[in-house]
Design an enzyme around this catalytic site. Structure first.
Site, mmCIF file in Angstrom:
data_model
loop_
_atom_site.group_PDB
_atom_site.id
_atom_site.type_symbol
_atom_site.label_atom_id
_atom_site.label_comp_id
_atom_site.label_asym_id
_atom_site.label_seq_id
_atom_site.Cartn_x
_atom_site.Cartn_y
_atom_site.Cartn_z
ATOM 1 N N HIS A 46 0.822 -1.210 0.000
ATOM 2 C CA HIS A 46 0.000 0.000 0.000
ATOM 3 C C HIS A 46 0.860 1.266 0.000
ATOM 4 C CE1 HIS A 46 -2.883 -3.068 0.994
ATOM 5 N NE2 HIS A 46 -3.859 -2.219 0.811
ATOM 6 N N ASP A 175 -4.275 -2.278 12.116
ATOM 7 C CA ASP A 175 -4.571 -1.928 10.725
ATOM 8 C C ASP A 175 -4.768 -3.228 9.974
ATOM 9 O OD1 ASP A 175 -4.711 -1.031 8.130
ATOM 10 O OD2 ASP A 175 -2.648 -0.290 8.025
ATOM 11 N N LYS A 228 -17.648 -14.736 10.737
ATOM 12 C CA LYS A 228 -17.587 -13.530 11.567
ATOM 13 C C LYS A 228 -17.010 -12.357 10.774
ATOM 14 C CE LYS A 228 -17.084 -16.229 15.811
ATOM 15 N NZ LYS A 228 -16.247 -16.534 16.994
ATOM 16 N N GLY A 306 0.872 -2.919 15.909
ATOM 17 C CA GLY A 306 1.711 -1.772 15.570
ATOM 18 C C GLY A 306 3.156 -1.922 15.999
#
Length: 340
Positions: A46, A175, A228, A306
């Site tokens: 990304h 994220d 889920k 993170g």
């Protein structure tokens, strides 16, 4: 094959690319910084890997380089914005900052954005809220790229979800896409010629597979948590669509391109509770408790969300970033020419 690129070199090459393709010097510098930072954090999929596709979308008129998010409605601490098909990163930065401002004014602020484009690494905006001292809950819908659980055809999106919590000892930033592997992550494995470590979706014959190219071709990614993850995908799509009055995954899929998506930026200012020291002690207690658990295998350890991203950044700043040679050649070529 990979090449090692230093952050300063990547930033300068990307600044040239964006300046050549319709952006002001200031916006080109911002886009270059964001894509480089994503790559520094280890999210090439990304960051650097998305540049050529972004430029392609600009050339095809799918992204308006001059358009920016504009407020269309205000409801106290809640605001709606229209992105007018502008650059997703610039729109998302603006709406993140606005949600932070609303949170500081009201304790909590929410900005819903419609008709925007891919925001690249969603964690960019989570780290930004945490750096501002705010809790962030951010999400976006996408085109249809996962089947609803029990279905065959792609009908739901892998709608990334970001949750960020400021912490003195290292911000906590979750994220994640709602597919086992994001499509950017699938493509990164494809570029490296690697199989996935776990099944990531279905091939054209309806079989679970670890071959990323087969999943990309079928657009049938495997949802996290099976049914889920499928349900969570639907709910996030509903929230993003309703709050922004924008496009749903269904409508985005009808467009033929992943454009004009809907996003939500929710920020909470924990300073309103006036117990910052207690907050940090509680966070550290949770982190320390999980760190102290015995590893499943010798040499392994646990991480908070993170933590590995921070380690990646520190390593890549010191040693450079490993980038696909194919991708870097494509990007440097873009720095030498304008769109036709």
């Amino acid at each position: 094959m990979t090449v090692t690129i230093q952050a300063a070199e990547m930033t300068e090459v990307l600044r040239q690319v964006f300046a050549l393709h319709g952006f002001t010097d200031a916006d080109a510098a911002t886009l270059a910084r964001v894509h480089t930072e994503s790559t520094l954090y280890g999210v090439n999929s990304h960051g650097i890997d998305r540049v050529a596709k972004f430029i392609d979308y600009i050339g095809r008129g799918l992204v308006d380089t001059d358009a920016r998010a504009a407020r269309v409605a205000t409801f106290g601490s809640i605001e709606r914005y229209d992105g007018h098909s502008g650059p997703g990163v610039l729109n998302a930065l603006h709406c993140t900052d606005r949600a932070i401002t609303l949170a500081r004014e009201h304790g909590m602020g929410l900005v819903a954005l419609r008709n925007t484009n891919h925001w690249m690494r969603g964690g960019t905006y989570g780290w930004r809220t945490a750096a501002a001292g705010c809790i962030g809950i951010l999400f976006t819908n996408t085109t249809h790229n996962m089947p609803a659980w029990g279905g065959r055809d792609p009908r739901t999106g892998n709608n990334p979800l970001i949750i960020a919590i400021p912490r003195a000892g290292g911000h906590v930033v979750l994220d994640m896409a709602l597919s086992q592997f994001s499509f950017g992550g699938l493509n990164a494995h494809r570029l490296r010629g690697e199989e996935l470590p776990f099944p990531g979706g279905w091939d054209a014959q309806g079989q679970l597979t670890t071959t990323p190219a087969d999943i990309i071709a079928s657009e049938r990614a495997l949802p996290i948590g099976y049914w889920k993850g499928s349900a969570l995908s639907m709910v996030l799509d509903m929230l993003a669509t309703l709050l922004s009055a924008g496009n749903s995954t269904y409508r985005i899929g009808q467009r033929g391109h992943e454009t004009d998506v809907s996003q939500v930026f929710l920020c909470i200012d924990p300073a309103r509770f006036h117990d910052r020291d207690l907050q940090q002690r509680l966070l550290d207690e949770i982190v320390d408790y999980n760190h102290s658990g015995p590893p499943l295998r010798e040499g392994q350890r646990t991480y908070y969300p993170g933590e590995r991203a921070l380690q990646n950044m520190q390593h890549n700043l010191a040693h450079g970033m490993a980038v696909s040679m194919e991708v870097w050649r494509e990007v440097t070529d873009l720095a030498q020419r304008t769109t036709i």
